[in-house]
Design a protein around this motif. Structure first.
Motif, PDB file in Angstrom:
ATOM      1  N   ARG A  23       0.830  -1.205   0.000  1.00 49.81           N
ATOM      2  CA  ARG A  23       0.000   0.000   0.000  1.00 49.81           C
ATOM      3  C   ARG A  23       0.864   1.255   0.000  1.00 49.81           C
ATOM      4  O   ARG A  23       0.548   2.241  -0.671  1.00 49.81           O
ATOM      5  N   LEU A  24       1.974   1.212   0.736  1.00 51.16           N
ATOM      6  CA  LEU A  24       2.890   2.351   0.728  1.00 51.16           C
ATOM      7  C   LEU A  24       3.442   2.596  -0.674  1.00 51.16           C
ATOM      8  O   LEU A  24       3.558   3.741  -1.119  1.00 51.16           O
ATOM      9  N   VAL A  25       3.785   1.509  -1.374  1.00 49.82           N
ATOM     10  CA  VAL A  25       4.305   1.655  -2.732  1.00 49.82           C
ATOM     11  C   VAL A  25       3.241   2.253  -3.652  1.00 49.82           C
ATOM     12  O   VAL A  25       3.535   3.143  -4.469  1.00 49.82           O
ATOM     13  N   LYS A  26       1.988   1.791  -3.518  1.00 46.73           N
ATOM     14  CA  LYS A  26       0.913   2.339  -4.342  1.00 46.73           C
ATOM     15  C   LYS A  26       0.714   3.824  -4.070  1.00 46.73           C
ATOM     16  O   LYS A  26       0.499   4.623  -4.992  1.00 46.73           O
ATOM     17  N   VAL A  27       0.781   4.202  -2.802  1.00 53.14           N
ATOM     18  CA  VAL A  27       0.617   5.610  -2.446  1.00 53.14           C
ATOM     19  C   VAL A  27       1.737   6.447  -3.040  1.00 53.14           C
ATOM     20  O   VAL A  27       1.500   7.520  -3.622  1.00 53.14           O
ATOM     21  N   GLU A  28       2.968   5.971  -2.903  1.00 56.73           N
ATOM     22  CA  GLU A  28       4.098   6.721  -3.444  1.00 56.73           C
ATOM     23  C   GLU A  28       4.047   6.780  -4.967  1.00 56.73           C
ATOM     24  O   GLU A  28       4.455   7.776  -5.575  1.00 56.73           O
ATOM     25  N   TRP A  29       3.556   5.724  -5.595  1.00 61.96           N
ATOM     26  CA  TRP A  29       3.383   5.721  -7.056  1.00 61.96           C
ATOM     27  C   TRP A  29       2.388   6.789  -7.474  1.00 61.96           C
ATOM     28  O   TRP A  29       2.637   7.553  -8.418  1.00 61.96           O
ATOM     29  N   ARG A  30       1.274   6.895  -6.755  1.00 63.13           N
ATOM     30  CA  ARG A  30       0.270   7.899  -7.089  1.00 63.13           C
ATOM     31  C   ARG A  30       0.781   9.304  -6.804  1.00 63.13           C
ATOM     32  O   ARG A  30       0.540  10.235  -7.573  1.00 63.13           O
ATOM     33  N   LYS A  31       1.492   9.462  -5.701  1.00 60.85           N
ATOM     34  CA  LYS A  31       2.046  10.776  -5.371  1.00 60.85           C
ATOM     35  C   LYS A  31       3.068  11.227  -6.411  1.00 60.85           C
ATOM     36  O   LYS A  31       3.239  12.420  -6.656  1.00 60.85           O
ATOM     37  N   MET A  32       3.746  10.273  -7.025  1.00 60.33           N
ATOM     38  CA  MET A  32       4.764  10.591  -8.015  1.00 60.33           C
ATOM     39  C   MET A  32       4.175  10.930  -9.378  1.00 60.33           C
ATOM     40  O   MET A  32       4.677  11.809 -10.088  1.00 60.33           O
ATOM     41  N   ASP A  34       0.384  10.955 -10.147  1.00 60.34           N
ATOM     42  CA  ASP A  34      -0.986  11.458 -10.209  1.00 60.34           C
ATOM     43  C   ASP A  34      -1.057  12.930  -9.812  1.00 60.34           C
ATOM     44  O   ASP A  34      -1.763  13.325  -8.892  1.00 60.34           O
ATOM     45  N   THR A  35      -0.280  13.747 -10.513  1.00 61.83           N
ATOM     46  CA  THR A  35      -0.295  15.191 -10.313  1.00 61.83           C
ATOM     47  C   THR A  35      -0.240  15.861 -11.679  1.00 61.83           C
ATOM     48  O   THR A  35       0.052  15.209 -12.691  1.00 61.83           O
ATOM     49  N   ARG A  36      -0.512  17.164 -11.706  1.00 59.09           N
ATOM     50  CA  ARG A  36      -0.427  17.864 -12.987  1.00 59.09           C
ATOM     51  C   ARG A  36       1.009  17.879 -13.510  1.00 59.09           C
ATOM     52  O   ARG A  36       1.237  17.708 -14.717  1.00 59.09           O
ATOM     53  N   GLY A  37       1.976  18.073 -12.596  1.00 59.49           N
ATOM     54  CA  GLY A  37       3.363  18.033 -13.027  1.00 59.49           C
ATOM     55  C   GLY A  37       3.757  16.668 -13.554  1.00 59.49           C
ATOM     56  O   GLY A  37       4.433  16.558 -14.586  1.00 59.49           O
ATOM     57  N   GLY A  38       3.334  15.606 -12.857  1.00 58.19           N
ATOM     58  CA  GLY A  38       3.631  14.257 -13.315  1.00 58.19           C
ATOM     59  C   GLY A  38       2.979  13.946 -14.645  1.00 58.19           C
ATOM     60  O   GLY A  38       3.578  13.302 -15.517  1.00 58.19           O
ATOM     61  N   PHE A  39       1.733  14.400 -14.817  1.00 53.93           N
ATOM     62  CA  PHE A  39       1.031  14.166 -16.080  1.00 53.93           C
ATOM     63  C   PHE A  39       1.775  14.806 -17.247  1.00 53.93           C
ATOM     64  O   PHE A  39       1.968  14.176 -18.302  1.00 53.93           O
ATOM     65  N   TRP A  40       2.203  16.064 -17.081  1.00 55.60           N
ATOM     66  CA  TRP A  40       2.863  16.752 -18.190  1.00 55.60           C
ATOM     67  C   TRP A  40       4.248  16.193 -18.467  1.00 55.60           C
ATOM     68  O   TRP A  40       4.697  16.157 -19.625  1.00 55.60           O
ATOM     69  N   ILE A  90      13.525  12.551  -8.289  1.00 57.30           N
ATOM     70  CA  ILE A  90      13.880  13.674  -7.425  1.00 57.30           C
ATOM     71  C   ILE A  90      12.659  14.183  -6.669  1.00 57.30           C
ATOM     72  O   ILE A  90      12.676  14.356  -5.445  1.00 57.30           O
ATOM     73  N   GLN A  91      11.567  14.405  -7.395  1.00 55.49           N
ATOM     74  CA  GLN A  91      10.376  14.979  -6.770  1.00 55.49           C
ATOM     75  C   GLN A  91       9.710  14.026  -5.786  1.00 55.49           C
ATOM     76  O   GLN A  91       9.013  14.478  -4.871  1.00 55.49           O
ATOM     77  N   SER A  92       9.930  12.727  -5.962  1.00 59.30           N
ATOM     78  CA  SER A  92       9.295  11.779  -5.049  1.00 59.30           C
ATOM     79  C   SER A  92       9.739  11.985  -3.613  1.00 59.30           C
ATOM     80  O   SER A  92       8.993  11.681  -2.676  1.00 59.30           O
ATOM     81  N   VAL A  93      10.951  12.521  -3.434  1.00 68.95           N
ATOM     82  CA  VAL A  93      11.435  12.759  -2.071  1.00 68.95           C
ATOM     83  C   VAL A  93      11.451  14.240  -1.709  1.00 68.95           C
ATOM     84  O   VAL A  93      11.114  14.615  -0.585  1.00 68.95           O
TER      85      VAL A  93
END
Length: 271
Positions: A23-32, A34-40, A90-93
């Protein structure tokens, strides 16, 4: 006159189950992602991949002497993946500090080492998934290019070369992750990463390597690009010296930042 002290109420969490690591990995995957910056970032990377394929197919159609095989396609398509996607690592942390979400993250999961391992796992999954997409796109482009050029498709990508490509991509992503942990600042980490990974090899090391004999012996020990180059060239045999150079360069730019960065993240106070 005496008063009774108010009764203290406590919550027993000793039997509370820990958050599953998956679940932690899924959350970090989405945080990385599932954002506008990540999408672009993903969208621009996809455009670069398609653009690279279109340019090569155009060259094949215009020049009858051009023959592009599976190995060439893998080399071409890994370049766009190396340009922008390390920013995710980089942004993940750094986002935990720049966007001030670290207090929430480390409150929900107090064991910070588990959070870091989940972030690293998400980064590794990103590398593997993008490599799979690039391989699939390269396979299709290889067939289409052969049809356009009027030659038989060449499937000359060896398993060892593919494994080396995945390894090199992982090395650069882990370097970006380590630099992000050390600096905990997105702009600074991105700037340092691209200086070390792109500018120094081309503008400084490349010039010294071409002009001086001592640079040819010294630079592969301190630069990842020169150290990992023999792994990606199927025509070269990897010697013991090449392996030693790769180990030293990876220690400097991957292991040391990961160790120092982990210590800083584990001891820093989120605000």
């Amino acid at each position: 006159m005496t008063t009774n002290a108010p009764e203290r109420r406590t919550i027993d969490i000793s039997r509370t189950e820990a958050i599953p690591f998956s679940r932690l990995v899924k959350v970090e995957w989405r945080k990385m992602l599932d954002t506008r910056g990540g999408f672009w970032l993903l969208a621009i990377t996809g455009v670069l991949l398609v653009f690279a394929v279109a340019i090569v197919l155009l060259v094949i159609g215009l020049d009858d002497g051009v023959r592009v095989g599976a190995f060439d396609w893998s080399t071409i398509l890994t370049i766009p993946l190396s340009l922008l996607l390390p920013v995710f690592a980089i942004q993940s942390v750094t986002s935990e500090w720049s966007q001030r979400t670290g207090l929430v993250t480390f409150s929900l999961e107090p064991h910070r080492i588990r959070v870091l391992l989940a972030k690293v796992s998400a980064v590794i999954l990103l590398v593997l998934s993008t490599i799979v997409v690039a391989i699939a796109l390269g396979a299709v482009a290889n067939v289409v290019g052969a049809q356009i050029g009027g030659y038989d498709a060449r499937w000359n990508l060896e398993v060892s070369t593919l494994a080396a490509t995945v390894f090199v991509q992982l090395v650069y992503f882990l370097m970006a992750f380590g630099i992000g942990m050390v600096l905990l600042s997105t702009p600074a980490a991105i700037a340092i990463f691209y200086v070390v990974a792109l500018l120094l090899p081309f503008m400084v090391y490349g010039t010294l390597y071409a002009l001086f004999d001592w640079a040819q012996d010294f630079i592969p020990w301190i630069d990842l690009q020169f150290a990992t180059a023999p792994l990606l060239d199927p025509s070269d045999s990897v010697s013991t010296t090449n392996v030693a150079q790769m180990v030293v360069a990876c220690t400097i730019w991957v292991v040391v930042p990961l160790v120092l960065g982990s210590r800083r993240v584990l001891s820093s106070e989120p605000k």
